[in-house]
Design a protein around this motif. Structure first.
Motif, PDB file in Angstrom:
ATOM      1  N   PHE A 294      10.611 -38.257  24.919  1.00 18.82           N
ATOM      2  CA  PHE A 294      10.884 -39.447  25.879  1.00 18.82           C
ATOM      3  C   PHE A 294      12.354 -39.807  25.795  1.00 18.82           C
ATOM      4  O   PHE A 294      13.074 -39.890  26.818  1.00 18.82           O
ATOM      5  N   PHE A 295      12.659 -40.163  24.517  1.00 19.78           N
ATOM      6  CA  PHE A 295      13.837 -40.941  24.461  1.00 19.78           C
ATOM      7  C   PHE A 295      15.256 -39.796  24.734  1.00 19.78           C
ATOM      8  O   PHE A 295      16.204 -40.100  24.971  1.00 19.78           O
ATOM      9  N   ASP A 296      15.049 -38.573  24.178  1.00 20.06           N
ATOM     10  CA  ASP A 296      15.750 -37.409  24.427  1.00 20.06           C
ATOM     11  C   ASP A 296      16.091 -37.274  25.984  1.00 20.06           C
ATOM     12  O   ASP A 296      17.250 -37.203  26.456  1.00 20.06           O
ATOM     13  N   CYS A 297      14.918 -37.372  26.928  1.00 18.68           N
ATOM     14  CA  CYS A 297      14.964 -37.281  28.443  1.00 18.68           C
ATOM     15  C   CYS A 297      15.688 -38.613  28.881  1.00 18.68           C
ATOM     16  O   CYS A 297      16.335 -38.625  29.774  1.00 18.68           O
ATOM     17  N   ALA A 298      15.465 -39.767  28.307  1.00 21.12           N
ATOM     18  CA  ALA A 298      15.992 -40.897  28.854  1.00 21.12           C
ATOM     19  C   ALA A 298      17.568 -41.051  28.326  1.00 21.12           C
ATOM     20  O   ALA A 298      18.172 -41.404  29.236  1.00 21.12           O
ATOM     21  N   ARG A 299      17.925 -40.476  27.265  1.00 19.37           N
ATOM     22  CA  ARG A 299      19.366 -40.168  26.966  1.00 19.37           C
ATOM     23  C   ARG A 299      19.996 -39.590  28.022  1.00 19.37           C
ATOM     24  O   ARG A 299      21.204 -39.617  28.599  1.00 19.37           O
ATOM     25  N   GLU A 300      19.445 -38.493  28.348  1.00 21.99           N
ATOM     26  CA  GLU A 300      19.846 -37.414  29.355  1.00 21.99           C
ATOM     27  C   GLU A 300      20.196 -38.213  30.537  1.00 21.99           C
ATOM     28  O   GLU A 300      21.304 -37.977  31.294  1.00 21.99           O
ATOM     29  N   MET A 301      19.058 -38.790  30.922  1.00 23.04           N
ATOM     30  CA  MET A 301      19.201 -39.787  32.353  1.00 23.04           C
ATOM     31  C   MET A 301      20.158 -40.752  32.080  1.00 23.04           C
ATOM     32  O   MET A 301      21.091 -41.286  33.259  1.00 23.04           O
ATOM     33  N   GLN A 302      20.463 -41.558  31.046  1.00 19.82           N
ATOM     34  CA  GLN A 302      21.375 -42.415  30.853  1.00 19.82           C
ATOM     35  C   GLN A 302      22.749 -42.139  31.040  1.00 19.82           C
ATOM     36  O   GLN A 302      23.388 -42.624  31.526  1.00 19.82           O
ATOM     37  N   ASN A 303      23.014 -40.780  30.554  1.00 24.47           N
ATOM     38  CA  ASN A 303      24.394 -40.052  30.629  1.00 24.47           C
ATOM     39  C   ASN A 303      24.515 -39.802  32.128  1.00 24.47           C
ATOM     40  O   ASN A 303      25.793 -40.179  32.658  1.00 24.47           O
ATOM     41  N   ALA A 304      23.597 -39.533  32.924  1.00 23.80           N
ATOM     42  CA  ALA A 304      23.684 -39.045  34.243  1.00 23.80           C
ATOM     43  C   ALA A 304      23.972 -40.557  35.085  1.00 23.80           C
ATOM     44  O   ALA A 304      24.803 -40.781  35.910  1.00 23.80           O
ATOM     45  N   ILE A 305      23.187 -41.555  34.649  1.00 26.85           N
ATOM     46  CA  ILE A 305      23.348 -43.000  35.285  1.00 26.85           C
ATOM     47  C   ILE A 305      24.818 -43.302  35.163  1.00 26.85           C
ATOM     48  O   ILE A 305      25.321 -43.993  35.903  1.00 26.85           O
ATOM     49  N   ASP A 306      25.274 -43.269  33.864  1.00 25.81           N
ATOM     50  CA  ASP A 306      26.594 -43.889  33.541  1.00 25.81           C
ATOM     51  C   ASP A 306      27.620 -43.172  34.247  1.00 25.81           C
ATOM     52  O   ASP A 306      28.597 -43.713  34.660  1.00 25.81           O
ATOM     53  N   ARG A 307      27.353 -41.873  34.349  1.00 20.25           N
ATOM     54  CA  ARG A 307      28.430 -41.345  35.266  1.00 20.25           C
ATOM     55  C   ARG A 307      28.386 -41.484  36.783  1.00 20.25           C
ATOM     56  O   ARG A 307      29.498 -41.889  37.410  1.00 20.25           O
ATOM     57  N   LYS A 308      27.465 -41.769  37.169  1.00 20.80           N
ATOM     58  CA  LYS A 308      27.066 -42.149  38.710  1.00 20.80           C
ATOM     59  C   LYS A 308      27.608 -43.579  38.842  1.00 20.80           C
ATOM     60  O   LYS A 308      28.217 -43.859  39.727  1.00 20.80           O
ATOM     61  N   THR A 309      27.269 -44.434  37.905  1.00 28.71           N
ATOM     62  CA  THR A 309      27.695 -45.926  37.976  1.00 28.71           C
ATOM     63  C   THR A 309      29.308 -46.004  38.013  1.00 28.71           C
ATOM     64  O   THR A 309      29.952 -46.761  38.825  1.00 28.71           O
ATOM     65  N   ALA A 310      29.762 -44.982  37.111  1.00 26.35           N
ATOM     66  CA  ALA A 310      31.265 -45.107  36.917  1.00 26.35           C
ATOM     67  C   ALA A 310      32.072 -44.690  38.387  1.00 26.35           C
ATOM     68  O   ALA A 310      32.948 -44.989  38.662  1.00 26.35           O
TER      69      ALA A 310
END
Length: 421
Positions: A294-310
């Motif tokens: 779960f949290f490995d998946c969430a961190r992967e998503m977090q990285n994608a979100i951070d890129r999109k937000t930037a």
């Protein structure tokens, strides 16, 4: 501001539609204590003085372009409908009914209040046409309404309303020939692409619209927040991960692995003041990656979100959308008749910083808003946190997701979150 006019921004115009089809945001809250009817009515009048767009109706010009026309608050009172409270569940039934009751945008106002009146507890339901406000605007309106109802003598600052895109976009960006040309090119390309896409000839039959509401007790929310912090992901990302995993488990072959997330544009455009009333948002789509835990998946998503937000650029997006007005009909047609590729829209309003205790009442509960409209898949989840308690509203239609599946998604999502803490 009397008789001033403002052209609807692209997103507002899309939400306004034909001006007769309902697209309503419903904001319910529960109070404990008594408020005087004259205090509520007086607060609404003052609210209209504070926010000039609450005095607006919509008028179309010779080119069929809709404009907000701001008029005198005295001539356009916000109506209050009083209903006797019979149970704690009344607000849900009334909220669902309010989704389908249209505003006459040609006469206004675009706001009404339903007072579900009880002896000890009452629910008040703000109903606002979505073309007038987003979630941030709704919370600003609610904050002022509570303060003015509690204290009729409270001082308030009058909002300087957004009257044009130039009130948001800095002049050096607005006058850039390169940015203007880019916006016009993208707008024209969007119009062509949308015109070329083949669409279904019939709308999906929505059938019954429904809402599922629940709260998460602090015994779960506090450890969840702490675990997310320790794992290096936001609570929002953890919720998106759990939501997508729940859709995947329940919907199986009907799972799209896509959740669209509105982003408050105020974070990226400092020219927009906290109390500005408008309907415009940025959006990105999140999906599950390939990580198993779960949290490995969430961190992967977090990285994608951070890129999109930037990479989000509020000003470029506004300019592009304002250059896309000629494509609006094609875009609306695509949303209505195109094949839905999203599982859900997920909107997190975050922590709501509204006072709890007032002089004559307390704000007992703030329910997450609900919104439903005619533009394609209605499936939406809205969450907010008030006084440390997370609150969820899941809105959908039987034609898109059967009620039993929505209940299963809710249960699966909460089971996944519970497992993490």
């Amino acid at each position: 501001m009397k008789n001033a006019k403002r052209k609807l921004l692209f997103a507002e115009r899309m939400l306004h539609g034909d001006g007769r089809t309902p697209f309503n945001a419903v904001i319910p809250f529960r109070i404990k204590g008594n408020i005087a009817p004259e205090n509520l009515e007086g607060a609404l009048r003052k609210l209209q003085h504070k926010h000039p767009l609450l005095n607006a109706f919509v008028e179309k010009d010779a080119a069929a372009m809709p404009w907000f026309v701001l008029t005198d608050p005295a001539s356009l009172e916000i109506p209050v409908h009083v209903i006797k409270r019979t149970s704690e569940e009344d607000w849900k039934t009334i909220s669902e009914k309010q989704w389908a009751i249209p505003f006459d945008t040609a006469t206004g106002p675009l706001v009404r209040v339903i007072w579900v009146k009880g002896e000890v507890y009452s629910e008040l339901i703000l109903v606002i046409h979505h073309c007038l406000c987003d979630g941030g605007s709704a919370m600003a309106i609610l904050t002022a309404l509570l303060e003015l109802t509690d204290n009729p003598d409270a001082a308030f600052a009058v909002e300087e309303p957004i009257m044009d895109a130039s009130d948001i976009i800095p002049q050096e960006i607005l006058k850039s020939k390169r940015k203007r040309a880019k916006a016009k090119l993208i707008g024209g390309l969007a119009s062509f692409v949308l015109w070329m896409i083949p669409l279904k000839k019939k709308l999906v039959e929505r059938k019954r619209d429904y809402m599922i509401h629940w709260k998460v007790e602090k015994e779960l929310s506090d450890p969840l927040i702490a675990r997310c912090k320790a794992e290096g992901v936001t609570v929002n990302t953890a919720l998106c991960t759990a939501l997508l995993l729940a859709f995947k488990a329940v919907r199986k072959e009907n799972f799209h692995n896509k959740v669209s997330c509105p982003v408050d544009i105020r974070r990226f455009a400092p020219g927009i003041k906290k109390d500005n009333i408008f309907a415009f948002g940025l959006m990105f789509v999140v999906s599950l990656g390939k990580m198993p835990g779960f949290f490995d998946c969430a961190r992967e998503m977090q990285n994608a979100i951070d890129r999109k937000t930037a990479s989000l650029n509020a000003y470029d997006t506004i300019m592009m959308m304002e250059a896309s007005h000629p494509a609006l009909n094609n875009f609306t047609r695509f949303l209505k008749y195109g094949k839905s590729g999203n599982d859900c829209m997920f909107s997190n309003l975050g922590r709501i910083n509204i006072p709890h205790v007032y002089r004559s009442f307390t704000l007992d509960t703030l329910f997450s808003p609900s919104v439903i409209g005619p533009l394609g898949n209605t499936t939406t989840m809205v969450t907010s946190t008030y006084r440390g308690q997370m609150d969820f509203t899941f809105i959908a239609s039987e034609g898109f997701i059967p009620y039993e599946e929505a209940q299963a998604i809710k249960n699966q999502m909460m089971a996944i979150l519970t497992q993490q803490v």
